[in-house]
Design a protein around this motif. Structure first.
Motif, short mmCIF file in Angstrom:
data_model
loop_
_atom_site.label_atom_id
_atom_site.label_comp_id
_atom_site.label_asym_id
_atom_site.label_seq_id
_atom_site.Cartn_x
_atom_site.Cartn_y
_atom_site.Cartn_z
N ALA A 1 46.10 -0.86 4.80
CA ALA A 1 45.55 -1.21 6.13
C ALA A 1 46.53 -2.06 6.95
O ALA A 1 46.44 -2.10 8.18
N TYR A 2 47.46 -2.75 6.25
CA TYR A 2 48.42 -3.61 6.98
C TYR A 2 49.80 -2.98 7.05
O TYR A 2 50.81 -3.69 7.14
N SER B 1 44.34 2.66 8.67
CA SER B 1 43.37 2.29 9.69
C SER B 1 44.07 1.99 11.00
O SER B 1 45.26 1.65 11.01
N ARG C 1 35.63 1.80 15.65
CA ARG C 1 35.81 2.12 14.24
C ARG C 1 36.48 3.46 13.98
O ARG C 1 35.92 4.52 14.26
#
Ligand code: PLP
Length: 394
Positions: A207-208, A236, A247
């Motif tokens: 995610a990072y 994401s 989202r």
């Protein structure tokens, strides 16, 4: 009538996060100004082209129906992004699954894959849904300690043989939350070999992936030979393009696992809002200058905070990645005591490390979610607090 939550829900612990929020509120009710560095929600805006795309497509009334799944444009955009950013080739039709944020996939994968009796290896400390998802699925977890002396990488050879035999899945995250360490290719190669040897599914939370600093390489797990045979990766737009409330995320990798998760999801939701899919597709195929600027700003924030804290004698490590600082606390405190004292006496809210697992004791997680000026102020407040403590301790 009194209704009670299921035993599974009761086993999910979110109590420390709630305690921090309550403590912060109590301090504020007493008139204390509190700088909130506890929650990891980005304060940066999404790029203007994301907002423009959303505006364009939300104006069209035709775009309000169920989408059911990812549009082909989104799948192609993920494929493009992975090729450009991580040199990973993906089949847009079989190896990409759209999600309502990576949390959606992380929360549901275990239910789609795990039976009671199956073990899942999770990092300790780790992002709470890793354990929570396995609890919901009725599986068992084996926490893999992440220690600073091992560069926060798990020692696979330390996992007991009897656990390995019952293990179906392993979750990793580099760079992760709260541990901000990054992994190298050698480690991922070791993971692929381990997974093949023991028939274990590897789940990498990336995610990072775009918040990596100081020129360190951005290594997708899928870039390692053989990774697609054993694993999937979650990613994401929440942190990369600051779309956390809008989202959307995705899973990529092993086509069988992708199809199992897709099948599970077809029972529980009806797809992401069409304008969000269009905006995400635009973001993933945009020029990447926006990302460079964002990385610079997070680096600046990290430097201001860490250098400020070091002035107080608190030797905090500079994070190589993510929007957090994972700080070993000064001796003489537990994580909770330290975090609560910071709220009450310094007016700075952070999360005690034990919120993320047993190995998090002795640390706090500080989120870089305020402008540099506020982080400077937070560092000064902590300096004054620590100076005061050392006077009292003398
Ligand atoms: C490590 C990690 N993984 C996944 C997520 C979930 O992010 P999202 O569902 O917004 O993609 C977060 C959110 O903070 C996170 O820190």
């Amino acid at each position: 009538m009194i209704f009670t939550a299921s035993e599974k829900l009761q086993k999910l612990s979110s109590s420390i996060f709630q305690e921090v929020a309550n403590r912060k509120q109590e301090a504020m009710n007493k008139g204390k100004d509190v700088i909130d560095l506890s929650v990891g929600s980005p304060d940066f805006p999404p790029p203007p082209f994301v907002i423009d795309t959303l505006l364009t497509y939300t104006k069209d009334p035709k775009n309000y129906g169920y989408t059911l799944k990812g549009i082909p444009e989104f799948h192609e955009a993920v494929t493009y992004f992975y090729k450009q950013r991580y040199s990973v080739h993906l089949d847009a039709k079989k190896e990409v699954l759209q999600l309502m944020g990576s949390q959606d996939g992380l929360a549901h994968l275990a239910t789609a894959m795990i039976n009671p009796g199956d073990y899942v290896l999770v990092p300790d400390p780790g992002y709470p849904i890793y354990e929570g998802s396995v609890t919901i699925a009725g599986g068992s977890i084996y926490p893999m300690p992440l220690r600073s002396e091992n560069r926060f990488l798990p020692k696979l050879e330390e996992i007991p043989e009897e656990i390995i035999q019952k293990t179906k899945m392993m979750i990793l995250s580099y760079p992760g939350n709260p541990v901000t360490a990054i992994a190298d290719e050698c480690f991922f190669e070791e993971v692929v070999a381990f997974a093949k040897r023991h028939q274990i599914l590897v789940v990498h939370d990336f995610a990072y992936s775009e918040l990596i600093y100081d020129g360190h390489p951005q290594i997708s797990f899928l870039s390692v030979p053989g990774a697609k045979e054993v694993g999937i990766e979650f990613n994401s737009l929440s942190k990369t393009f600051n779309m956390a409330g809008c989202r959307i995320g995705y899973a990529v990798g092993n086509e069988h696992v992708i199809s199992i998760l897709a099948s599970f999801k077809s029972h529980i939701d009806y797809g992401v809002f069409y304008p969000i899919q269009k905006a995400a597709s635009k973001a993933l195929t945009s020029d990447f200058d926006y990302l460079k600027g964002q990385v610079k700003e997070y680096e600046r924030r990290r430097d201001v905070l860490v250098e400020g804290l070091r002035k107080s004698g608190w030797e905090v490590e500079k994070s190589p990645a993510t929007m957090f600082v994972w700080a070993k606390i000064p001796q003489g405190w537990t994580s909770r005591q330290f975090a609560f004292e910071l709220i009450d006496r310094a007016g700075v809210a952070v999360i005690p490390g034990d919120a993320f697992g047993k190995q998090g004791e002795g640390y706090v997680r500080i989120a870089l979610v305020q402008p540099t000026k506020t982080l400077q102020e937070a560092a000064e407040r902590i300096q004054a607090f620590l100076a005061n403590c050392s006077i009292h301790n003398k």
